[in-house]
Design an enzyme around this catalytic site. Structure first.
Site, PDB file in Angstrom:
ATOM      1  N   HIS A  42      13.274  11.614 -97.682  1.00  0.00           N
ATOM      2  CA  HIS A  42      12.115  11.754 -98.566  1.00  0.00           C
ATOM      3  C   HIS A  42      11.335  13.038 -98.271  1.00  0.00           C
ATOM      4  O   HIS A  42      10.737  13.631 -99.162  1.00  0.00           O
ATOM      5  CB  HIS A  42      11.225  10.521 -98.406  1.00  0.00           C
ATOM      6  CG  HIS A  42      10.075  10.485 -99.353  1.00  0.00           C
ATOM      7  ND1 HIS A  42      10.239  10.592-100.718  1.00  0.00           N
ATOM      8  CD2 HIS A  42       8.742  10.384 -99.149  1.00  0.00           C
ATOM      9  CE1 HIS A  42       9.043  10.540-101.296  1.00  0.00           C
ATOM     10  NE2 HIS A  42       8.122  10.421-100.372  1.00  0.00           N
ATOM     11  N   ASP A  96      17.207  10.718-100.056  1.00  0.00           N
ATOM     12  CA  ASP A  96      15.908  10.028-100.088  1.00  0.00           C
ATOM     13  C   ASP A  96      16.138   8.544-100.353  1.00  0.00           C
ATOM     14  O   ASP A  96      16.446   8.149-101.471  1.00  0.00           O
ATOM     15  CB  ASP A  96      15.041  10.649-101.188  1.00  0.00           C
ATOM     16  CG  ASP A  96      13.633  10.072-101.221  1.00  0.00           C
ATOM     17  OD1 ASP A  96      13.357   9.062-100.530  1.00  0.00           O
ATOM     18  OD2 ASP A  96      12.796  10.639-101.941  1.00  0.00           O
ATOM     19  N   SER A 135       6.327  12.408-104.256  1.00  0.00           N
ATOM     20  CA  SER A 135       5.978  11.097-103.723  1.00  0.00           C
ATOM     21  C   SER A 135       4.806  10.497-104.507  1.00  0.00           C
ATOM     22  O   SER A 135       4.898  10.351-105.720  1.00  0.00           O
ATOM     23  CB  SER A 135       5.646  11.243-102.240  1.00  0.00           C
ATOM     24  OG  SER A 135       5.719  10.011-101.599  1.00  0.00           O
TER      25      SER A 135
END
Lengths: 233, 383
Positions: free
Chosen positions: B342, B309, B145
């Site tokens: 995610h 994701d 991320s």
């Protein structure tokens, strides 16, 4: 066992006059495959190699370890990609039909396509791309012209099913069927130079009536001069 | 593995906005042993709300680190082989200087006096920290991320200081959708009267706003499948609807719980500053195309994305990979199959472990090989 001690390299001379025997010298196996043995003999040390459909990276890892090549692969199957990474091979998870466009021209010395040409959607485009990104393309494919395939088709009247093409027509990954002759004709039409042609039947090279007796053909081709319009970036 | 967060103070840090921050504290943890030639060091880069406590059990809180499943003896980042470090980011609220830190000029918390920072500023501070440990070249920088953005920033800003980069579930620039979700989070905080233009320290924090921001975040970290599996339409402790606006569904209960818990450990102003730093992130900043921006990259790359994701979709990772391929850089890419959205890089670690372990091993092997080649000549005595 003297015959078996000969390496494939001894048979990698340019195509000469046909010999009376259809069985040539014995080809060693590499990682259990004679096409791998041939391919590894064709590749120079410390060169840059891209293997399309590299699977679990076995061949590339071997080439990196033993020939010091800079090894890259493309593979679509994620579990094989994982295995290839675990072996230390740099691999891109993607489709061969689209996967080459991002590489710059002549980024590699050799681009390998082993036993996969017949599975690609657009074989000609793949071959052209191989010659755009690589100085040499090495292509190994099962020969659809083999006498057993011809016979199976003639006798059974069905889609041939042989040791070489073991699938039912409805679940075969093979979507394009080609013969040694077909490939040579295409090379002539496209203006590619055939640098090497090694035809294999089991562990022997085939020198006589190759299109009838070869189970697998390995070609190394190059583009004598850059084809206009080859650049796609 | 019992671990402790430690701290180091640097005199000053120049920022992209033109200001200079002085002094700057960094909270960090390390695991494993640095080898003699300092070639086995890995810097872990945490995501938005992470902190320096990446692995092991905290002596202070008894809690495991946020990536404990990935870092430790025999794990993907194997602390028997590698020296692994993690620092809290600039602007954070877990020990590194951020808006809740005391501004030496006023003797009060910075609040909105804190300068607006960027990912490059955060990485500049990380580089200071690595220099402080005397490590010239990291074996790898790795993170998911926001950590992935920083891994890319490292590769561009300090190409000689890293041998490899592992950006996971990341992007090379924040997209409109990513900015939009962050903006909703910020608005939720700023709409809370307790926020008080950022001056809530010593008083009541904007707990409701921050909790709502976190709830939105959590939705974006999951996937349709994972929410369906985890909650479905199950009711919370009841057989039928309550016909009120209290909690009916499990998913409501979960989000409220997550939101409330978050308030205890995170500062609302840090939320504003760090999300802004993500939104400003675009690795091409003033450098034209992505390919041009990545031209200086020399590191080997392992890029990972996850099928479900939708916050940082695979195409964003693939764009990084394709740009590196067009530059003929050494890049490995795989899209792992996961239902966790995610969050997958934090929770779905089995496959990720295989891939990271293999990549690190071959990178380390290559460094050792080159190192020996370079060292040919007088062989140093082995003690």
């Amino acid at each position: 066992m003297a015959v078996e001690d000969r390496t494939a390299a001894e048979d990698l001379r340019p195509m000469g006059p046909a010999q009376p025997l259809h069985r040539g010298p014995f080809v060693r196996e590499l990682l259990g495959r004679s096409d791998y043995a041939i391919i590894s003999e064709l590749i120079e040390e410390n060169s840059r190699v891209l293997d399309l459909g590299c699977g679990d990276g076995e061949l590339l890892a071997w080439l990196a370890e033993n020939k010091g090549v800079e090894a890259r692969g493309i593979e679509i199957n994620v579990s094989k990609v994982k295995q290839a990474i675990a072996r230390g091979v740099s691999v891109y998870q993607g489709d061969i039909d689209q996967g080459l466009t991002d590489y710059p021209e002549q980024a590699f010395d050799y681009v390998i396509l082993s036993q996969t040409l017949q599975e690609t959607r657009r074989p000609l485009q793949v071959l052209r791309e191989m010659l755009r990104v690589g100085r040499h393309a090495i292509v190994a494919f099962p020969n659809f012209g083999h006498w057993k395939v011809r016979l199976a088709h003639l006798v059974t009247g069905r889609a041939p099913k042989t040791r070489l093409f073991p699938y039912e027509w409805y679940d075969s990954p093979n979507i394009h069927f080609l013969t040694v002759k077909d490939f040579e004709e295409l090379a002539a039409r496209e203006g590619w130079r055939i640098e090497r042609r090694i035809c294999l039947a089991g562990h022997h090279t085939v020198a006589f009536l190759a299109n009838l007796f070869a189970e697998v053909a390995v070609f190394m081709i190059c583009c004598p001069e850059p084809r206009p319009g080859a650049r796609r970036l | 593995m019992i671990v402790e967060t430690r701290y180091v103070r640097f005199d000053s840090l120049p920022l992209d906005c033109g200001a200079t921050l002085a002094p700057v504290d960094v909270a960090y943890e390390t695991y494993g042993e640095l080898n003699a030639d300092k070639s086995n060091a890995i810097l872990i880069l945490h995501a938005f709300t992470g902190d320096a406590h990446a692995a092991g059990i905290s002596r202070e809180t008894g809690q495991p680190g946020w990536w404990d499943s990935m870092i430790g003896p025999g794990k993907a980042f194997d602390t028997d082989k590698y020296f692994v470090m993690c620092t809290n980011v600039l602007g954070g609220c877990r020990g590194t200087t951020g808006p809740s830190s005391i501004n030496p000029a006023t003797g009060k918390p910075y609040a909105l006096e804190f300068p607006v920072i960027t990912q490059a500023d955060m990485v500049r501070l990380q580089k200071k920290f690595v220099d402080y440990l005397g490590i010239e070249r990291l074996l790898a920088v790795a993170g998911g991320s926001m950590g992935a953005m920083q891994a890319l920033q490292w590769a561009v800003d300090y190409p000689d200081a890293i041998a490899s980069a592992i950006p996971i579930a990341g992007t090379w620039r924040h997209s409109a959708q990513q900015i939009a979700f962050n903006e909703v989070g910020r608005q939720a905080i700023m709409a809370d009267p307790d926020w008080n233009e950022g001056n809530y320290y010593g008083g009541r924090p904007p707990a409701r706003g921050l909790a709502v921001a976190r709830m939105i975040g959590h939705i974006t970290y999951m996937s349709d499948e994972s929410m369906r599996e985890k909650f479905g339409r199950r009711l919370r402790g009841k057989e039928s609807f309550g016909f009120h606006f209290d909690i009916d569904f499990e998913v409501e209960s979960y989000l409220r719980y997550r939101g409330t818990k978050f308030v205890d450990r995170f500062d609302a102003n840090s939320y504003l500053y760090i999300t802004k730093a993500m939104d400003y992130f675009d690795i091409t900043n003033g450098r034209g195309s992505l390919v041009a921006a990545l031209e200086k990259v020399t590191a080997r790359f392992l890029v990972i994305s996850f099928t479900s994701d939708w916050l940082y979709p695979s195409y964003q990772s693939q764009e990084i990979v394709n740009a590196l391929r067009s530059l003929n850089r050494d890049v490995t890419y795989c899209e792992l199959t996961s239902n966790y959205g995610h969050d997958a890089f934090l929770v779905d670690v089995a496959e990720q472990t295989e891939v990271v372990r293999g990549f690190l091993a071959s990178t380390f092997r290559e460094i050792q090989r080159r190192g020996t080649r370079r060292a040919i000549g007088p062989v140093p005595a082995v003690s």
